[in-house]
Design a protein around this motif. Structure first.
Motif, PDB file in Angstrom:
ATOM      1  N   MET A 228      -3.870  24.261  10.165  1.00 45.16           N
ATOM      2  CA  MET A 228      -5.119  24.270  10.927  1.00 45.16           C
ATOM      3  C   MET A 228      -5.670  25.670  11.153  1.00 45.16           C
ATOM      4  SD  MET A 228      -6.371  21.329  11.573  1.00 45.16           S
ATOM      5  CE  MET A 228      -5.830  20.837   9.959  1.00 45.16           C
ATOM      6  N   GLY A 229      -4.834  26.702  10.993  1.00 47.43           N
ATOM      7  CA  GLY A 229      -5.341  28.062  11.142  1.00 47.43           C
ATOM      8  C   GLY A 229      -4.795  28.820  12.335  1.00 47.43           C
ATOM      9  N   LYS A 230      -3.671  28.391  12.880  1.00 48.96           N
ATOM     10  CA  LYS A 230      -3.093  29.080  14.037  1.00 48.96           C
ATOM     11  C   LYS A 230      -2.728  30.525  13.697  1.00 48.96           C
ATOM     12  CE  LYS A 230       0.022  25.834  14.494  1.00 48.96           C
ATOM     13  NZ  LYS A 230      -0.434  24.838  13.506  1.00 48.96           N
ATOM     14  N   THR A 231      -2.151  30.730  12.525  1.00 52.82           N
ATOM     15  CA  THR A 231      -1.778  32.091  12.125  1.00 52.82           C
ATOM     16  C   THR A 231      -3.018  32.912  11.777  1.00 52.82           C
ATOM     17  OG1 THR A 231       0.402  31.360  11.407  1.00 52.82           O
ATOM     18  CG2 THR A 231      -0.389  33.448  10.508  1.00 52.82           C
ATOM     19  N   THR A 232      -4.019  32.298  11.215  1.00 50.59           N
ATOM     20  CA  THR A 232      -5.277  33.003  10.925  1.00 50.59           C
ATOM     21  C   THR A 232      -5.927  33.460  12.228  1.00 50.59           C
ATOM     22  OG1 THR A 232      -5.588  31.692   8.931  1.00 50.59           O
ATOM     23  CG2 THR A 232      -7.531  32.798   9.815  1.00 50.59           C
ATOM     24  N   LEU A 233      -5.935  32.597  13.224  1.00 54.04           N
ATOM     25  CA  LEU A 233      -6.465  32.957  14.538  1.00 54.04           C
ATOM     26  C   LEU A 233      -5.651  34.124  15.107  1.00 54.04           C
ATOM     27  CD1 LEU A 233      -7.504  30.495  17.294  1.00 54.04           C
ATOM     28  CD2 LEU A 233      -6.189  32.505  17.840  1.00 54.04           C
ATOM     29  N   SER A 234      -4.328  34.050  14.975  1.00 52.31           N
ATOM     30  CA  SER A 234      -3.460  35.128  15.465  1.00 52.31           C
ATOM     31  C   SER A 234      -3.758  36.439  14.748  1.00 52.31           C
ATOM     32  CB  SER A 234      -1.986  34.756  15.276  1.00 52.31           C
ATOM     33  OG  SER A 234      -1.661  33.619  16.040  1.00 52.31           O
ATOM     34  N   ARG A 235      -4.056  36.364  13.458  1.00 45.33           N
ATOM     35  CA  ARG A 235      -4.416  37.570  12.701  1.00 45.33           C
ATOM     36  C   ARG A 235      -5.666  38.215  13.309  1.00 45.33           C
ATOM     37  NH1 ARG A 235      -6.059  35.683   7.754  1.00 45.33           N
ATOM     38  NH2 ARG A 235      -3.911  35.105   7.352  1.00 45.33           N
ATOM     39  N   GLY A 236      -6.634  37.390  13.704  1.00 49.21           N
ATOM     40  CA  GLY A 236      -7.838  37.919  14.345  1.00 49.21           C
ATOM     41  C   GLY A 236      -7.527  38.628  15.652  1.00 49.21           C
ATOM     42  N   VAL A 237      -6.606  38.064  16.430  1.00 55.31           N
ATOM     43  CA  VAL A 237      -6.168  38.702  17.680  1.00 55.31           C
ATOM     44  C   VAL A 237      -5.545  40.058  17.364  1.00 55.31           C
ATOM     45  CG1 VAL A 237      -4.501  38.575  19.581  1.00 55.31           C
ATOM     46  CG2 VAL A 237      -5.815  36.533  18.953  1.00 55.31           C
ATOM     47  N   LEU A 238      -4.618  40.065  16.411  1.00 53.74           N
ATOM     48  CA  LEU A 238      -3.890  41.288  16.087  1.00 53.74           C
ATOM     49  C   LEU A 238      -4.778  42.366  15.492  1.00 53.74           C
ATOM     50  CD1 LEU A 238      -0.727  39.463  14.871  1.00 53.74           C
ATOM     51  CD2 LEU A 238      -0.761  41.208  16.667  1.00 53.74           C
ATOM     52  N   ARG A 239      -5.716  41.987  14.650  1.00 55.79           N
ATOM     53  CA  ARG A 239      -6.642  42.980  14.083  1.00 55.79           C
ATOM     54  C   ARG A 239      -7.516  43.583  15.185  1.00 55.79           C
ATOM     55  NH1 ARG A 239      -6.826  40.740   8.602  1.00 55.79           N
ATOM     56  NH2 ARG A 239      -4.878  41.567   7.781  1.00 55.79           N
ATOM     57  N   ALA A 240      -7.964  42.736  16.129  1.00 55.45           N
ATOM     58  CA  ALA A 240      -8.778  43.234  17.244  1.00 55.45           C
ATOM     59  C   ALA A 240      -7.971  44.187  18.121  1.00 55.45           C
ATOM     60  CB  ALA A 240      -9.313  42.067  18.067  1.00 55.45           C
ATOM     61  N   ALA A 241      -6.660  43.975  18.159  1.00 54.04           N
ATOM     62  CA  ALA A 241      -5.789  44.839  18.958  1.00 54.04           C
ATOM     63  C   ALA A 241      -5.429  46.132  18.238  1.00 54.04           C
ATOM     64  CB  ALA A 241      -4.510  44.080  19.321  1.00 54.04           C
TER      65      ALA A 241
END
Length: 154
Positions: free
Chosen positions: A35-48
Motif C-alpha cells: 500500500m505504500g507504508k515504506t514509501t510514505l516513510s521515505r517521504g518522512v525521512l527525506r523531509a528530515a
C-alpha cells in the motif's frame, strides 16, 4: 481526514507533510502489503534530511536514522511472531519524547507498544491510495490539524 495520493511522488509528499506536522512522536502505519507504508516513510525521512536509500526493515525489525533534525526509528513488525520479542529489542528505549517512531504493522506489537499520536491508514482508491489519519493524543490532534492545513484537506 483523508488525502488522495495518486502516485509514489504524492505518497512521499504526504510523508514530508507528516514530518512537518509531527517531528517527534509515534505514528502507526496501517495498510495491506504494497500500500505504500515504506514509501510514505521515505517521504518522512527525506523531509528530515536523510539522503540515502530507505528500505523496509522487515528482517531487522527496526532501522535507526540519526539525523541533524533528530532521531527517527522506522519499525516493520510484519515478521514478528510474538509481541514479547519486542522486549528482547529493548523496545521501550526507542520511544522517547525526542524521537519519531514510524511503526508498520503495529497490531503485531499490541500490548507492548505505546499509544500512537497518529494512526495513518492507507488503502486502495482507484489507481491511487487514500490516506486517512486519526489522532489519539493531544499532540496527535495538533499534528492532525497541521497536516490537514498543509495538505489543504477540509
Amino acid at each position: 481526514m483523508s488525502f488522495f495520493a495518486q502516485d509514489e511522488v504524492a505518497m512521499e509528499q504526504f510523508g514530508a507533510a507528516l514530518f512537518g506536522a509531527l517531528p517527534q512522536g509515534v505514528v502507526f502505519l496501517q495498510g495491506d502489503l504494497g500500500m505504500g507504508k515504506t514509501t510514505l516513510s521515505r517521504g518522512v525521512l527525506r523531509a528530515a534530511g536523510h539522503l540515502g536509500s530507505v528500505k523496509s526493515p522487515t528482517y531487522t525489525l527496526v532501522e535507526p536514522y540519526e539525523l541533524s533534525s533528530g532521531i527517527i526509528y522506522h519499525f516493520d513488525l510484519y515478521r514478528l511472531l510474538d509481541p514479547e520479542e519486542l522486549e528482547f529489542l529493548g523496545i521501550r528505549d526507542y520511544f522517547t519524547e525526542e524521537t519519531l517512531c514510524l511503526v508498520e504493522w503495529p497490531d503485531k506489537g499490541e500490548g507492548l507498544l505505546p499509544s500512537a499520536d497518529l494512526v495513518v491508514t492507507i488503502g486502495l482508491a482507484g489507481a491511487g491510495r487514500e490516506i486517512q489519519w486519526q489522532a489519539n493524543t493531544a499532540k496527535g490532534s495538533a499534528a492532525a490539524e497541521r497536516l490537514a492545513r498543509e495538505l489543504r484537506v477540509v
